[in-house]
Design a protein around this motif. Structure first.
Motif, PDB file in Angstrom:
ATOM      1  N   GLN B  51       0.825  -1.215   0.000  1.00  0.00           N
ATOM      2  CA  GLN B  51       0.000   0.000   0.000  1.00  0.00           C
ATOM      3  C   GLN B  51       0.856   1.261   0.000  1.00  0.00           C
ATOM      4  O   GLN B  51       0.320   2.363  -0.020  1.00  0.00           O
ATOM      5  N   ARG B  52       2.166   1.079   0.072  1.00  0.00           N
ATOM      6  CA  ARG B  52       3.117   2.195   0.112  1.00  0.00           C
ATOM      7  C   ARG B  52       2.714   3.220   1.169  1.00  0.00           C
ATOM      8  O   ARG B  52       2.341   2.838   2.273  1.00  0.00           O
ATOM      9  N   ALA B  54       0.178   5.108   1.478  1.00  0.00           N
ATOM     10  CA  ALA B  54      -1.246   5.198   1.809  1.00  0.00           C
ATOM     11  C   ALA B  54      -1.559   4.464   3.111  1.00  0.00           C
ATOM     12  O   ALA B  54      -2.501   4.813   3.816  1.00  0.00           O
ATOM     13  N   ILE B  57      -2.430   5.979   6.739  1.00  0.00           N
ATOM     14  CA  ILE B  57      -3.756   6.358   7.231  1.00  0.00           C
ATOM     15  C   ILE B  57      -4.142   5.496   8.436  1.00  0.00           C
ATOM     16  O   ILE B  57      -4.913   5.913   9.284  1.00  0.00           O
ATOM     17  N   LEU B 114     -11.345   7.675   2.915  1.00  0.00           N
ATOM     18  CA  LEU B 114     -10.168   8.221   2.233  1.00  0.00           C
ATOM     19  C   LEU B 114      -9.093   7.150   1.989  1.00  0.00           C
ATOM     20  O   LEU B 114      -8.247   7.300   1.126  1.00  0.00           O
ATOM     21  N   ARG B 117     -10.664   4.716  -1.075  1.00  0.00           N
ATOM     22  CA  ARG B 117     -10.614   5.240  -2.451  1.00  0.00           C
ATOM     23  C   ARG B 117      -9.364   4.755  -3.209  1.00  0.00           C
ATOM     24  O   ARG B 117      -9.507   4.142  -4.269  1.00  0.00           O
ATOM     25  N   PRO B 118      -8.143   4.970  -2.690  1.00  0.00           N
ATOM     26  CA  PRO B 118      -6.981   4.471  -3.459  1.00  0.00           C
ATOM     27  C   PRO B 118      -6.820   2.951  -3.410  1.00  0.00           C
ATOM     28  O   PRO B 118      -6.280   2.366  -4.349  1.00  0.00           O
ATOM     29  N   MET B 119      -7.280   2.289  -2.336  1.00  0.00           N
ATOM     30  CA  MET B 119      -7.022   0.852  -2.197  1.00  0.00           C
ATOM     31  C   MET B 119      -8.101  -0.016  -2.844  1.00  0.00           C
ATOM     32  O   MET B 119      -7.821  -1.044  -3.433  1.00  0.00           O
ATOM     33  N   TYR B 123     -14.994   5.260  -2.478  1.00  0.00           N
ATOM     34  CA  TYR B 123     -15.065   5.898  -1.165  1.00  0.00           C
ATOM     35  C   TYR B 123     -15.988   5.135  -0.239  1.00  0.00           C
ATOM     36  O   TYR B 123     -15.826   5.123   0.968  1.00  0.00           O
TER      37      TYR B 123
END
Lengths: 54, 245
Positions: B51-52, B54, B57, B114, B117-119, B123
């Motif tokens: 997940q680098r 990110a 969070i 939040l 959304r990228p993973m 959302y």
């Protein structure tokens, strides 16, 4: 520093997450203190209008 | 009898004085732990291989989610104690918990969104973990709404206590949702019996944040509790001493 802020391209997810959480923490501190201050002020007002202790 | 301590704590002037004395002992360690945890999580912890950055969070998401569950449990248990033993201070504790818990449920939902959304590419998803956490927020709001709708504080205490106790069934549902159903949400990393699956550089900041948030909750609770006790004990003689000193 710039690299740190960019968060490997995830800056627009990471920073808002931290910001929102810290804002909620800060608001909680403000709200808790306000609850106590208001209750204290109200108790003082009540005591001063009711005169001596019943 | 061993229960005398409970009755002593249940006495409003004692609870008020004790809360005032204990607050700094929770607040300052909380501040230090959270600052250390933020530094560890944002700077010292290495990026996750999948997940680098990110994944960072997690240092605000997991503590917020933990708070929402731990505070609900505290609220339901003290509401139950208030209901069973008729201890007013216990109801005051429960009432003080709700706004704090609700705010952290919001934090957990927003930061989770939040992160999702990228993973996961979305959302929001009507996923078991997400949906049950949303229900938790509604339980908090329902509890607060019910209390504020009733003028008589004793009735408000009893009615809201029943709601809090019934709602506790949602807490294990949230916790085990990732095991019981196919969830998008990742499985537990830390909150499980087996060894946590995280290297120390990632794990320690998370533990600092979890502990820091927990202590913060107790500090917030103690401050709110004093306000709540003052409002309830309108005519008590000890209040004069407490507010004029």
């Amino acid at each position: 520093m710039i690299e740190f802020l960019q968060m490997d391209g995830y800056a627009r997810y990471v920073w808002p997450s931290y910001a929102i959480t810290l804002v909620i923490v800060a608001l909680n501190i403000v709200w808790a203190r306000r609850t106590l201050t208001r209750a204290r002020d109200e108790a003082r007002r009540r005591l001063s209008t009711s005169g001596e202790r019943p | 009898m061993t229960w005398t301590w409970l009755h002593k704590l249940g006495s409003p002037p004692r609870a008020y004085a004790l809360a005032a004395r204990l607050t700094p002992w929770f607040a300052w360690p909380a501040a230090l732990l959270i600052i250390a945890g933020l530094y560890g999580g944002l700077v010292l912890a290495p990026a996750d291989y999948q997940q680098r950055d990110a994944f960072r969070i997690i240092y605000v998401h997991a503590p917020s989610a933990w708070m929402s569950l731990m505070i609900y449990t505290t609220m339901a248990v003290s509401a139950a104690i208030g209901l069973i033993w008729r201890i007013k201070v216990s109801h005051a504790v429960a009432a003080s918990c709700a706004p704090i818990g609700a705010s952290f449920a919001i934090a957990a939902l927003v930061t989770g969104s939040l992160w999702g959304r990228p993973m996961w590419g979305t959302y929001w998803e009507w996923d078991p973990r997400l949906t049950s956490e949303l229900i938790l927020l509604f339980l908090y709001l329902g509890y607060m709404g019910l209390r504020s709708a009733m003028d008589d504080i004793t009735r408000a205490d009893r009615a809201s206590a029943v709601l809090a106790i019934v709602g506790i069934v949602n807490v294990p549902i949230i916790h085990y949702s990732v095991q019981w159903w196919n969830s998008l949400h990742q499985a537990a990393t830390v909150m499980k019996i087996a060894k946590p699956e995280m290297p120390p550089a990632m794990l320690i900041p998370l533990l600092l944040m979890l502990l820091g948030f927990t202590l913060l909750f107790f500090a917030l609770l103690l401050v709110r509790l004093r306000g709540e006790i003052l409002q309830r004990e309108r005519s008590a003689g000890w209040i004069r001493e407490a507010v004029l000193s």
